[in-house]
Design an enzyme around this catalytic site. Structure first.
Site, PDB file in Angstrom:
ATOM      1  N   PRO A   5       2.865  -9.673   3.903  1.00 31.19           N
ATOM      2  CA  PRO A   5       1.574 -10.362   4.113  1.00 31.19           C
ATOM      3  C   PRO A   5       1.446 -10.912   5.535  1.00 31.19           C
ATOM      4  O   PRO A   5       0.348 -11.250   5.961  1.00 31.19           O
ATOM      5  CB  PRO A   5       1.604 -11.514   3.092  1.00 31.19           C
ATOM      6  CG  PRO A   5       2.745 -11.245   2.192  1.00 31.19           C
ATOM      7  CD  PRO A   5       3.699 -10.337   2.896  1.00 31.19           C
ATOM      8  N   GLU A  17      10.690 -13.772  -2.128  1.00 29.80           N
ATOM      9  CA  GLU A  17      10.036 -14.646  -1.143  1.00 29.80           C
ATOM     10  C   GLU A  17       9.885 -13.961   0.214  1.00 29.80           C
ATOM     11  O   GLU A  17       9.062 -14.345   1.032  1.00 29.80           O
ATOM     12  CB  GLU A  17      10.856 -15.943  -1.018  1.00 29.80           C
ATOM     13  CG  GLU A  17      10.066 -17.187  -0.699  1.00 29.80           C
ATOM     14  CD  GLU A  17       8.865 -17.419  -1.620  1.00 29.80           C
ATOM     15  OE1 GLU A  17       7.849 -17.886  -1.108  1.00 29.80           O
ATOM     16  OE2 GLU A  17       8.953 -17.119  -2.842  1.00 29.80           O
ATOM     17  N   ASP A  35     -16.644   8.629   5.141  1.00 22.04           N
ATOM     18  CA  ASP A  35     -16.185   7.424   4.447  1.00 22.04           C
ATOM     19  C   ASP A  35     -16.609   6.159   5.170  1.00 22.04           C
ATOM     20  O   ASP A  35     -16.838   6.176   6.365  1.00 22.04           O
ATOM     21  CB  ASP A  35     -14.655   7.389   4.418  1.00 22.04           C
ATOM     22  CG  ASP A  35     -14.093   8.357   3.411  1.00 22.04           C
ATOM     23  OD1 ASP A  35     -14.856   8.840   2.579  1.00 22.04           O
ATOM     24  OD2 ASP A  35     -12.884   8.618   3.478  1.00 22.04           O
ATOM     25  N   ARG A  65      -5.160  11.188   2.580  1.00 22.77           N
ATOM     26  CA  ARG A  65      -6.491  11.819   2.486  1.00 22.77           C
ATOM     27  C   ARG A  65      -7.032  12.239   3.844  1.00 22.77           C
ATOM     28  O   ARG A  65      -8.041  12.935   3.919  1.00 22.77           O
ATOM     29  CB  ARG A  65      -7.449  10.935   1.704  1.00 22.77           C
ATOM     30  CG  ARG A  65      -7.662   9.559   2.278  1.00 22.77           C
ATOM     31  CD  ARG A  65      -8.174   8.603   1.207  1.00 22.77           C
ATOM     32  NE  ARG A  65      -9.370   9.088   0.554  1.00 22.77           N
ATOM     33  CZ  ARG A  65     -10.555   9.166   1.124  1.00 22.77           C
ATOM     34  NH1 ARG A  65     -10.702   8.773   2.370  1.00 22.77           N
ATOM     35  NH2 ARG A  65     -11.599   9.633   0.468  1.00 22.77           N
TER      36      ARG A  65
END
Ligand code: ADE
Length: 253
Positions: free
Chosen positions: A88, A115, A168, A153
């Site tokens: 993150p 963690e 897209d 893709r």
């Protein structure tokens, strides 16, 4: 292209890459995804991969050693590939990064759990950290699957013409326009008339206007990054005028 994924729960990655467009790319040999489990590189009877954090605090931290051994195995298989950890704290994984990655022959992905990962592993053995969004997942496996899907893709011949990636959302830094299919009317809602005219010039213009308008309303941060051409600015103004007229009409009725 080849992905080597270091992950404690390889089943999560394997489940995602075995379905749909990505699954087909694997079967056709256009994409290879190999998972390596750090647990297979432990030496104690409990197959320990984590330990308590120095300095105290909640949760456990993934240890350097099993990750490094698994990473070595990945490197032997893909010696030229860059290594990216999914965390993150990483820089945002964007369509632009997916496009750059699709030009590579391989990529090693490290999926963390618990963690976090011992910082020394990240320092010593990774080229980058990527995040798939400003939220915390239970582990990097889903994030790795997101990266693989977004890149796969874009590989040559993975999408058929009908599924083409060129239109897209984000392919040009804009959100996609709305799409409609049969019937022409459902629940009192009609398909926008322009889409039924068969006038391709008009339809393209309408789609571009919707892309600009939606991006302006929903993700103004994306528009802020590039100056609009005079033509696009005119289309956006037209969209904003039309939608504020709609609002006025709603208010007056
Ligand atoms: N691991 C946990 N949360 C993540 C996120 N948002 N992006 C990438 N890896 C993660």
């Amino acid at each position: 292209m080849r992905f080597d994924v270091v992950a404690l729960f390889p089943g999560i990655v394997e489940a995602v890459v075995s379905e749909g467009v990505v699954g087909r790319a694997c079967t056709q040999g256009k994409l290879e995804v190999h998972c390596i489990n750090p647990r297979d590189f432990t030496e104690d009877p409990h197959r320990t991969v984590d330990d308590r954090p120095y300095g105290g605090g909640p949760g456990m931290v993934m240890q350097y050693e099993p990750l490094a051994r698994a990473h070595e195995a990945a490197r032997r298989a893909s010696p030229e590939a860059r290594t990216v950890a999914l965390t993150p704290q990483g820089i945002p994984f964007t369509q632009a990064l997916a496009q750059e990655t699709a030009k590579e022959d391989g990529l090693i992905l490290i999926a963390g759990r618990y963690e976090g990962i011992d910082e020394r592993f990240l320092q010593q053995r990774t080229d980058a950290e990527w995040s798939v969004g400003d939220y915390v997942l239970s582990g990097g496996e889903l994030a790795a699957a997101v990266v693989i899907d977004a890149v796969a893709r874009l590989l040559p011949d993975v999408l058929g013409c009908a599924e083409s990636a060129g239109q897209d959302s984000f392919s040009e830094g804009l959100l996609d326009c709305p799409h409609y299919t049969r019937p022409e009317e459902i629940d009192g809602l009609r398909v926008p008339e322009v889409l039924l005219t068969g006038d391709h010039g008009k339809i393209e213009r309408w789609r571009r206007r919707e892309m600009l308008g939606r991006t302006y309303r929903r993700r103004p941060d994306l528009l802020g990054r590039t100056a609009l051409s005079a033509e696009d600015q005119a289309l956006l103004d037209e969209y904003l005028n039309a939608t504020s007229e709609d609002k006025n009409r709603e208010r007056d009725n």
